[in-house]
Design a protein around this motif. Structure first.
Motif, PDB file in Angstrom:
ATOM      1  N   TYR A  19     -29.327 -46.208  60.304  1.00  0.00           N
ATOM      2  CA  TYR A  19     -29.997 -44.984  59.909  1.00  0.00           C
ATOM      3  C   TYR A  19     -31.036 -45.224  58.823  1.00  0.00           C
ATOM      4  N   ALA A  20     -30.879 -46.326  58.077  1.00  0.00           N
ATOM      5  CA  ALA A  20     -31.933 -46.682  57.128  1.00  0.00           C
ATOM      6  C   ALA A  20     -33.206 -47.077  57.872  1.00  0.00           C
ATOM      7  N   LEU A  21     -33.047 -47.742  59.042  1.00  0.00           N
ATOM      8  CA  LEU A  21     -34.207 -48.068  59.867  1.00  0.00           C
ATOM      9  C   LEU A  21     -34.849 -46.796  60.429  1.00  0.00           C
ATOM     10  N   PHE A  22     -34.006 -45.843  60.794  1.00  0.00           N
ATOM     11  CA  PHE A  22     -34.534 -44.583  61.307  1.00  0.00           C
ATOM     12  C   PHE A  22     -35.343 -43.852  60.244  1.00  0.00           C
ATOM     13  N   SER A  23     -34.921 -43.980  58.948  1.00  0.00           N
ATOM     14  CA  SER A  23     -35.597 -43.243  57.883  1.00  0.00           C
ATOM     15  C   SER A  23     -37.024 -43.731  57.665  1.00  0.00           C
ATOM     16  N   LEU A  24     -37.329 -44.948  58.112  1.00  0.00           N
ATOM     17  CA  LEU A  24     -38.679 -45.459  57.929  1.00  0.00           C
ATOM     18  C   LEU A  24     -39.702 -44.713  58.792  1.00  0.00           C
ATOM     19  N   SER A  25     -39.248 -44.099  59.880  1.00  0.00           N
ATOM     20  CA  SER A  25     -40.178 -43.416  60.785  1.00  0.00           C
ATOM     21  C   SER A  25     -39.720 -41.991  61.096  1.00  0.00           C
ATOM     22  N   ALA A  26     -38.946 -41.360  60.219  1.00  0.00           N
ATOM     23  CA  ALA A  26     -38.447 -39.995  60.477  1.00  0.00           C
ATOM     24  C   ALA A  26     -39.604 -39.019  60.544  1.00  0.00           C
ATOM     25  N   PRO A  27     -39.649 -38.119  61.564  1.00  0.00           N
ATOM     26  CA  PRO A  27     -40.755 -37.147  61.694  1.00  0.00           C
ATOM     27  C   PRO A  27     -40.553 -35.960  60.757  1.00  0.00           C
ATOM     28  N   TRP A  28     -41.626 -35.213  60.525  1.00  0.00           N
ATOM     29  CA  TRP A  28     -41.532 -34.000  59.702  1.00  0.00           C
ATOM     30  C   TRP A  28     -40.474 -33.059  60.260  1.00  0.00           C
ATOM     31  N   SER A  29     -40.383 -32.963  61.593  1.00  0.00           N
ATOM     32  CA  SER A  29     -39.461 -32.006  62.200  1.00  0.00           C
ATOM     33  C   SER A  29     -38.007 -32.372  61.953  1.00  0.00           C
ATOM     34  N   GLY A  30     -37.751 -33.578  61.537  1.00  0.00           N
ATOM     35  CA  GLY A  30     -36.371 -33.997  61.313  1.00  0.00           C
ATOM     36  C   GLY A  30     -35.910 -33.819  59.889  1.00  0.00           C
ATOM     37  N   LEU A  31     -36.738 -33.230  59.003  1.00  0.00           N
ATOM     38  CA  LEU A  31     -36.391 -33.096  57.600  1.00  0.00           C
ATOM     39  C   LEU A  31     -36.004 -31.661  57.283  1.00  0.00           C
ATOM     40  N   THR A  32     -35.119 -31.486  56.296  1.00  0.00           N
ATOM     41  CA  THR A  32     -34.733 -30.165  55.824  1.00  0.00           C
ATOM     42  C   THR A  32     -35.212 -29.981  54.399  1.00  0.00           C
ATOM     43  N   GLY A  33     -35.340 -28.703  53.974  1.00  0.00           N
ATOM     44  CA  GLY A  33     -35.741 -28.411  52.607  1.00  0.00           C
ATOM     45  C   GLY A  33     -37.193 -28.725  52.331  1.00  0.00           C
ATOM     46  N   VAL A  34     -38.040 -28.678  53.362  1.00  0.00           N
ATOM     47  CA  VAL A  34     -39.463 -28.974  53.185  1.00  0.00           C
ATOM     48  C   VAL A  34     -40.126 -27.814  52.440  1.00  0.00           C
ATOM     49  N   PRO A  35     -40.943 -28.072  51.367  1.00  0.00           N
ATOM     50  CA  PRO A  35     -41.634 -26.979  50.662  1.00  0.00           C
ATOM     51  C   PRO A  35     -42.497 -26.170  51.604  1.00  0.00           C
ATOM     52  N   PRO A  36     -42.701 -24.853  51.269  1.00  0.00           N
ATOM     53  CA  PRO A  36     -43.469 -23.974  52.184  1.00  0.00           C
ATOM     54  C   PRO A  36     -44.847 -24.510  52.509  1.00  0.00           C
ATOM     55  N   GLY A  37     -45.507 -25.115  51.533  1.00  0.00           N
ATOM     56  CA  GLY A  37     -46.860 -25.597  51.786  1.00  0.00           C
ATOM     57  C   GLY A  37     -46.925 -26.723  52.790  1.00  0.00           C
ATOM     58  N   PHE A  38     -45.757 -27.343  53.094  1.00  0.00           N
ATOM     59  CA  PHE A  38     -45.740 -28.482  54.021  1.00  0.00           C
ATOM     60  C   PHE A  38     -44.989 -28.145  55.302  1.00  0.00           C
ATOM     61  N   ALA A  39     -44.574 -26.880  55.452  1.00  0.00           N
ATOM     62  CA  ALA A  39     -43.750 -26.530  56.593  1.00  0.00           C
ATOM     63  C   ALA A  39     -44.447 -26.782  57.920  1.00  0.00           C
ATOM     64  N   ASP A  40     -45.793 -26.626  57.898  1.00  0.00           N
ATOM     65  CA  ASP A  40     -46.522 -26.831  59.150  1.00  0.00           C
ATOM     66  C   ASP A  40     -46.954 -28.281  59.322  1.00  0.00           C
ATOM     67  N   GLY A  41     -46.484 -29.145  58.409  1.00  0.00           N
ATOM     68  CA  GLY A  41     -46.850 -30.559  58.516  1.00  0.00           C
ATOM     69  C   GLY A  41     -48.237 -30.870  58.049  1.00  0.00           C
ATOM     70  N   VAL A  42     -48.912 -29.884  57.439  1.00  0.00           N
ATOM     71  CA  VAL A  42     -50.282 -30.076  56.965  1.00  0.00           C
ATOM     72  C   VAL A  42     -50.324 -29.798  55.478  1.00  0.00           C
ATOM     73  N   ASP A  43     -51.004 -30.706  54.686  1.00  0.00           N
ATOM     74  CA  ASP A  43     -51.166 -30.514  53.245  1.00  0.00           C
ATOM     75  C   ASP A  43     -52.273 -29.489  53.031  1.00  0.00           C
ATOM     76  N   ASN A  44     -51.879 -28.231  52.674  1.00  0.00           N
ATOM     77  CA  ASN A  44     -52.863 -27.177  52.468  1.00  0.00           C
ATOM     78  C   ASN A  44     -53.658 -27.439  51.199  1.00  0.00           C
ATOM     79  N   ASP A  45     -54.963 -27.204  51.238  1.00  0.00           N
ATOM     80  CA  ASP A  45     -55.802 -27.366  50.051  1.00  0.00           C
ATOM     81  C   ASP A  45     -55.422 -26.355  48.993  1.00  0.00           C
ATOM     82  N   THR A  46     -55.436 -26.797  47.731  1.00  0.00           N
ATOM     83  CA  THR A  46     -55.128 -25.926  46.608  1.00  0.00           C
ATOM     84  C   THR A  46     -56.279 -25.979  45.627  1.00  0.00           C
ATOM     85  N   THR A  47     -56.684 -24.845  45.088  1.00  0.00           N
ATOM     86  CA  THR A  47     -57.789 -24.777  44.137  1.00  0.00           C
ATOM     87  C   THR A  47     -57.229 -24.758  42.728  1.00  0.00           C
ATOM     88  N   TYR A  48     -57.739 -25.667  41.883  1.00  0.00           N
ATOM     89  CA  TYR A  48     -57.282 -25.771  40.506  1.00  0.00           C
ATOM     90  C   TYR A  48     -58.406 -25.366  39.557  1.00  0.00           C
TER      91      TYR A  48
END
Length: 581
Positions: A141-170
């Motif tokens: 499973y450590a080998l699997f973790s090297l290529s785990a897809p976004w869809s296989g993760l839990t607790g992903v922040p809202p800004g990354f839920a769609d798998g895309v890093d949304n631009d943020t204005t500072y």
């Protein structure tokens, strides 16, 4: 210690990943019958290592000490982190189990090998390193973790839920500047506090502190810290039991660099001053250490071309103190507790003054504890001129220019005005001395005497030592009859084969004899003592004993030499000077 061979190794690495919908599947047994861990527990960076230890072909039993080291190559390579010692590990049927933790940073995705050292438990000998090193491999499973897809993760922040890093204005606040994607601090400007700092603003009286490591780090430029003050330019304070108030480190491996350098332009200043205020214990006002094979623990250099200067000045106010102490700790090699060197035509390599008017004091005191050592060694290496390996002078009529307790050997010619022996008086040893003068001669003459008894013919052979003729020449004789007049007593045969014959005496009577010879050994032949000689040009008109010839002491041959010696002596250090003040 008998060599142990690690014949079989089984490694179990526990690596946990929280993957949505699969948490119940992560229950892995460390070994058969081992404990089962839930995937929701915090794992950390430790892993369990199980191996089999063979002793002489059979499984080992008992307690053993292990040492585990992590490397980045199967042979040679670089060690990762520190070695881990596991002492008293039980081994049953050859099997042992330990928990190892090299830290999370030890495993960065690159291959790792484990080197194992072993010795009997409770022993103090060295470890036997087992070969080869053991390669550490990842769990599936450590080998699997090297290529785990976004869809296989839990607790992903809202800004990354769609798998895309949304631009943020500072937006930059006061003192900050945004240029593109780079955020930086604005140190420019003066007046208002809208910037981080401004050029006319100081931090005098403020404090900085750190919980660990360095409280303040400055880099760049020629001077890391530059301060001006009326009392202390820099003050360092350490409250630790082994701390340093000020510590200087010169890291450059070449050139003339200085860890700490002090400079004073005052006519009564001190470049560097150290004070150890503790009233007891082994303390150091200034401590210097050098690890170089040609280094100096402390080096003092007085560069003024005139005046009474001191490269190093030591002072002690204690009744049993030492102004300057030198200690050479190495037990082998030619080393020196204190060495002084002066290239001046009228200089002193080492000069000591004991200025007290009473008590048993020492201008220079030398001591050696070695079975082949020298308490004081004086050496004059110039091949010409009137020089002195050791020169002693005593101004008191009852003083001694040189005083020796023990044997004295002179490898050379000894000259003197007079000589004697002095012993406790045999009839009144507690209150008197008994003195006898030497017997002098213009020749290197040896005297031998004895008493012999004449035979029935009034004759006698006197046997001398086997080395007599090898040492002496030009023999002289004297015979004295004992018990009766012997007007015909004479030397019948002179010394030959280390004996001579007496004849013409009264049979059965005794004769006292004396024989003398002049040395002709190699040293005496090559170094004869001249009976008369002209004084050197610089000693003519002077006297060894001027008052004996009605001359003033100033006419003594050594008077001017002693006067010059004392005139050249440096002044005593100013006792009122105190670097603490």
């Amino acid at each position: 210690m008998r060599k142990r061979i690690l014949s079989a190794i089984t490694v179990f690495l526990m690596l946990y990943l929280l993957i949505p919908g699969t948490a119940d599947l992560f229950a892995v047994a460390l070994a058969q019958g081992g404990e089962v861990f839930s995937s929701l527990a915090t794992v950390g960076s430790a892993f369990t290592y199980q191996g089999q230890l063979m002793d002489g072909g059979s499984p080992a039993n008992g307690n053993f000490d292990f040492r585990f080291s992590l490397f980045d190559a199967e042979t040679n390579g670089t060690q990762i982190g520190s070695a881990i010692a596991k002492n008293g590990v039980p081994v049953t049927g050859g099997v042992f189990t330990v928990s190892l933790d090299f830290g999370g940073g030890a495993f960065d995705g690159n291959a790792r090998w484990l080197e194992i050292g072993v010795r009997p438990g409770g022993s103090s000998g060295g470890f036997t390193t087992l070969s080869p090193r053991q390669a550490l491999t990842a769990a599936p499973y450590a080998l699997f973790s090297l290529s785990a897809p976004w869809s296989g993760l839990t607790g992903v922040p809202p800004g990354f839920a769609d798998g895309v890093d949304n631009d943020t204005t500072y937006t930059a606040g006061n003192g900050l500047v945004i240029t593109g994607t780079q955020l930086s601090a604005d140190f420019a400007g003066t007046g208002s506090a809208s910037t981080v700092a401004h050029s006319d603003h100081d931090h005098w009286g403020q404090q900085w502190s750190g919980t660990f490591g360095r409280g303040l780090t400055l880099s760049g430029g020629d001077t890391g810290i530059f301060t001006t003050a009326s009392l202390f330019g820099v003050t360092g304070q350490s409250t630790g039991s082994n701390g340093k108030g000020v510590f200087g480190l010169a890291l450059n491996g070449s050139g003339f660099n200085v860890g700490v350098s002090g400079l004073s332009k005052s006519t009564n200043g001190t470049g560097v001053s150290g004070v150890a205020e503790a009233a007891s214990g082994l303390t150091y006002g200034v401590y210097g250490q050098s690890k170089s094979t040609r280094g100096y623990g402390v080096f003092g250099h007085a560069t003024a071309a005139s005046g009474n200067t001191e490269g190093v000045l030591g002072r002690s106010d204690s009744t049993s103190g030492v102004g300057v102490s030198g200690f050479a700790a190495a037990t082998t090699g030619t080393n020196y507790g204190v060495i002084g060197h002066s290239p001046s035509t009228s200089g002193y390599g080492v000069y000591g003054i004991a200025s007290a008017d009473s008590g048993t004091t020492y201008g220079v005191h030398g001591r050696s504890n070695s079975v082949n050592g020298y308490g004081v060694l004086g050496e004059a290496t110039a091949a010409s001129g009137t020089n002195y390996g050791v020169f002693g002078s005593a101004a008191s009529p009852a003083g001694y220019a040189g005083y020796f307790v023990g044997k004295v050997h002179v490898l050379g010619t000894l000259s003197k005005l007079a000589g004697s022996f002095r012993i406790d008086h045999p009839l009144d040893p507690a209150n008197k001395y008994l003195n006898h003068s030497f017997v002098e001669s213009p020749d290197m003459k040896n005297i031998y005497d004895g008493v012999t008894q004449l035979d029935a013919a009034g004759e006698a052979w006197v046997q001398l030592p086997d080395w007599f003729e090898a040492l002496n020449r030009d023999f002289r004789y004297q015979l004295t009859p004992i018990g009766a007049a012997m007007p015909n007593l004479y030397i019948a045969q002179e010394i030959a084969n280390n004996r001579f014959k007496i004849a013409g005496g009264v049979p059965g009577m005794k004769v006292s004899w004396q024989a003398t010879g002049i040395r002709h050994d190699p040293y005496a032949v090559q170094n004869p003592i001249p009976v008369e000689e002209d004084k050197p040009a610089d000693e003519r008109g002077t006297y060894l004993y001027p008052t004996g010839y009605g001359q003033p002491p100033e006419m003594g041959v050594d008077y001017q030499r002693n006067a010059d010696l004392h005139a050249e002596m440096p002044d005593l250090p100013d006792e009122s000077a105190n670097p603490q003040e």
